[in-house]
Design a protein around this motif. Structure first.
Motif, short mmCIF file in Angstrom:
data_model
loop_
_atom_site.label_atom_id
_atom_site.label_comp_id
_atom_site.label_asym_id
_atom_site.label_seq_id
_atom_site.Cartn_x
_atom_site.Cartn_y
_atom_site.Cartn_z
N LEU A 287 -12.55 9.99 -0.30
CA LEU A 287 -13.75 10.45 -0.99
C LEU A 287 -14.31 11.69 -0.30
N ASN A 288 -14.89 12.58 -1.12
CA ASN A 288 -15.46 13.81 -0.58
C ASN A 288 -16.86 13.98 -1.14
N ARG B 63 -22.79 8.44 4.98
CA ARG B 63 -22.04 7.18 5.10
C ARG B 63 -21.71 6.70 3.70
N TYR B 64 -20.49 6.08 3.58
CA TYR B 64 -19.96 5.66 2.29
C TYR B 64 -19.99 4.13 2.19
N ALA B 65 -20.08 3.65 0.96
CA ALA B 65 -20.02 2.20 0.71
C ALA B 65 -19.53 1.98 -0.71
N VAL C 130 -13.72 0.87 1.82
CA VAL C 130 -13.92 2.28 2.16
C VAL C 130 -14.39 2.37 3.60
N ASN C 131 -13.89 3.36 4.28
CA ASN C 131 -14.34 3.63 5.63
C ASN C 131 -15.71 4.30 5.53
N PRO C 132 -16.75 3.74 6.15
CA PRO C 132 -18.11 4.26 5.95
C PRO C 132 -18.32 5.66 6.49
N VAL D 58 -16.81 2.43 -8.34
CA VAL D 58 -17.90 3.37 -8.05
C VAL D 58 -18.30 3.21 -6.59
N PHE D 59 -18.50 4.38 -5.93
CA PHE D 59 -18.88 4.39 -4.52
C PHE D 59 -20.22 5.11 -4.37
N ILE D 60 -20.93 4.79 -3.27
CA ILE D 60 -22.22 5.40 -3.00
C ILE D 60 -22.16 6.08 -1.65
#
Length: 631
Positions: free
Chosen positions: A429-430, A443-445, A456-458, A484-486
């Protein structure tokens, strides 16, 4: 007139004359020397007259008046009746005849409606009027006069006898409208016609009684001049008198003037009757004043990412607010290359409402300078132009806010094979933070993962499998799985953004094929018939599905009773080679797909051998589908 007119027997004709000062020192003259006006204002003959002219003229002359009246004598030679047209009351006819004659009069006004208005003396022939007559109701009466002896025998006649009612000035002028309204454009040349006044008089139009003259009695207000307007006395046209430079709507004490108009008959003489009305004149506006900004500089503050009105631009315009000469139109001359702003006019106060229509970016520009121009809906008059005050500058300061991270691309689309090992890499993800002037971390979740297949790696944003990917899962639509990611930054307060990952799943041959239908029927004691046509089915996609290979199972001696032959790439037919007794038989089949490596499936088709009603079987080829099977 053949009959002689005797002074001793004649009824005198009253002459009405009024010089408004008591008729002192008035002299009268009669065109026929056989008549004169006596001191009681009666027209009398001076002697016996063998004949008279058909028309007499009486002139009254004093220091204050000079008027002429006409007396018509209606009759012909050899007849004993005549008519004198005079005023509305008094004696009308002088006539004489031998005493042995009796006069009779008939017609409207005598013995017909209006009955009794006129009477005739049966002995002397004097005609009198009994009550007032109205010329505006009836201007003449035509009667017939005849003479008889005392026995009623007609001696002479009937003779036509006409009475003309001479007009008196007893009707005032009446205006067509109780109030008149008109308009004149400011700055109009002197002599510009505003409106025309029209009054009517019911008196005789052929006399001065109905000849009108117009006059302006009063102007209100009387500033800057009590004579701003003039009315043509004969035509009733109201025109401007004031100079064009003074006829300025913006400098006059009022935009509405009221005139009291008088119409007088008798050609405007002092004795004439009058009628009045009012005329309201409105000074209308022309666009002779350009709008001007109240300030040369306006300031506005707006948060990035927001839209709506940011500042109201105020202007002054001296023109009429109810016209297009006052209504303002705003335009942005410079400073808005991305067309992020627009201006709408507030119809109530003419202010320009400057709005942001495309969100602004603080990181791109924190300060904007717009040059605004204001104009009117109507063009200015030729000698007036837009000056420097018709433009203004607007300084817009963009306020920074903590914006959420933005994924790119969004959606992110990748292709992966189903059933890859758990922990396999799927995507990276970018997400970037728009607040480039601040140092913030992201940070990703996982926000939505319907099947629970991903992690996903945060910090790095790498997505891996946490379970096996299955293309045949009910969470997969059209071979696509969506998650879907945040992404959340560490601003104050923190801001978030979302991004979509779409995984296009490639098929892996992980589903063995199967056969349908699984049940067939055939009649006992039949052979060499088709029992069923079966087809292969597979959850996988080509080339991991058809063409299918369908063959008998590995049990010994099956080929002596059954035969399987291919129909097409998906279907084969099963034939019964020898007759069987009524019973249920399990026919083992082996079906294999075309995957690499291929998958096979051992399955069975249940064959029911039934007792059949042979009379209803048309041929052995259709035995399998005829409903008269009894198992």
């Amino acid at each position: 007139i053949d009959a002689k007119i005797h002074t001793a027997l004649c009824v005198l004709l009253p002459v009405e004359f009024d010089d408004c000062a008591g008729n002192e020192d008035v002299t009268f003259g009669v065109s026929d020397p056989g008549f004169h006006v006596d001191g009681d204002l009666n027209l009398v003959p001076l002697r016996d007259l063998p004949h008279s002219e058909p028309v007499l003229f009486i002139r009254g002359l004093s220091a204050r008046a000079d008027d002429l009246a006409q007396v018509d004598i209606i009759g012909t030679r050899g007849r004993s009746a005549e008519t004198l047209g005079v005023s509305r009351t008094g004696v009308f006819v002088c006539s004489i005849s031998p005493r042995e004659q009796i006069f009779r009069m008939t017609g409207p006004g005598a013995d017909q409606d209006p009955k009794g208005l006129f009477t005739i003396d049966m002995n002397s022939g004097a005609v009198s009027v009994s009550r007032s007559v109205d010329r505006e109701a009836t201007d003449s009466y035509q009667l017939e006069v005849s003479t008889t002896d005392y026995s009623g025998n007609l001696i002479e006649g009937p003779q036509v006898f006409r009475i003309n009612v001479i007009d008196q000035n007893d009707n005032r002028p009446i205006f067509k409208e109780p109030q008149y309204t008109g308009e004149v454009l400011e700055g109009s040349p002197t002599g510009t016609t505003v409106m025309t006044m029209t009054a009517f008089d019911a008196d005789d139009p052929n006399t001065d009684n109905a000849v009108l003259r117009y006059n302006i009695v009063k102007q209100s207000p009387d500033k800057p001049s009590p004579n701003m307007f003039y009315i043509d006395a004969e035509r009733g046209d109201i025109v401007t008198v004031i100079a064009p430079t003074l006829l300025d709507r913006e400098t006059l004490p009022t935009t509405t003037y009221e005139l009291e108009i008088m119409a007088k008959d008798m050609a405007g003489s002092e004795v004439g009757l009058t009628g009045t009305t009012t005329a309201t004149i409105t000074i209308t506006d022309k666009n002779d004043h350009a709008p001007e900004f109240t300030h040369p500089l306006f300031e506005a503050h707006v948060y990035e990412g927001s839209t709506g009105v940011v500042v109201n631009l105020t202007v002054d315009d001296r023109d009429d607010p109810a016209t297009a000469a006052w209504r303002a139109m705003y335009s942005i001359i410079s400073g808005d290359p991305t067309q992020s702003f627009e201006i709408q006019t507030n119809p109530d106060n003419n202010e320009g409402m400057l709005s942001v229509v495309k969100p602004l970016n603080y990181e791109a520009s924190e300060f904007l300078s717009l040059l605004i121009k204001v104009e009117n809906e109507d063009p200015l008059v030729p000698d007036v132009g837009y000056g420097p005050s018709s433009t203004a500058t607007v300084h817009v300061r963009v306020e920074d806010i903590n914006e959420g991270p933005v994924f790119f691309p969004d959606p992110l689309i990748v292709t992966r094979m189903e059933n890859i090992p758990v922990g396999s890499f799927v995507a990276s993800l970018n997400a970037t933070d728009p607040d480039i002037l601040e140092k913030q971390s992201i940070r990703y979740a996982v926000l939505q993962d319907p099947a629970g297949w991903l992690s996903v790696n945060p910090v790095r944003g790498t997505v891996n499998t946490s379970a096996s990917l299955d293309r045949e899962s009910p969470y997969v639509y059209d071979n696509k799985y969506t998650a879907v990611f945040i992404a959340t930054d560490n601003g104050t307060p923190p801001a978030t953004g979302t991004g979509t990952l779409i995984i296009h799943l490639e098929d892996y041959n992980d589903n063995a094929p199967y056969v349908l239908p699984s049940v067939a029927r055939v009649c006992e004691d039949t052979y060499d018939v088709t029992v069923a046509v079966v087809g292969g089915w597979d959850k996988d996609l080509p080339p991991n599905a058809a063409p299918f290979k369908i063959e008998l199972g590995t049990q010994p001696d099956l080929d002596k009773t059954w035969n399987v032959t291919r129909v097409n790439s998906t279907h084969s037919q099963i034939r019964l080679l020898r007759s069987l007794k009524k019973d249920n038989y399990q026919l083992p089949l082996l079906i294999t797909d075309s995957g690499v490596p291929p998958l096979s499936n051992n399955t069975e088709v249940k064959v029911q051998v039934c007792i059949c009603n042979k009379n209803r079987i048309a041929e052995r080829w259709v035995a399998v589908i005829i409903p008269s099977l009894f198992c």
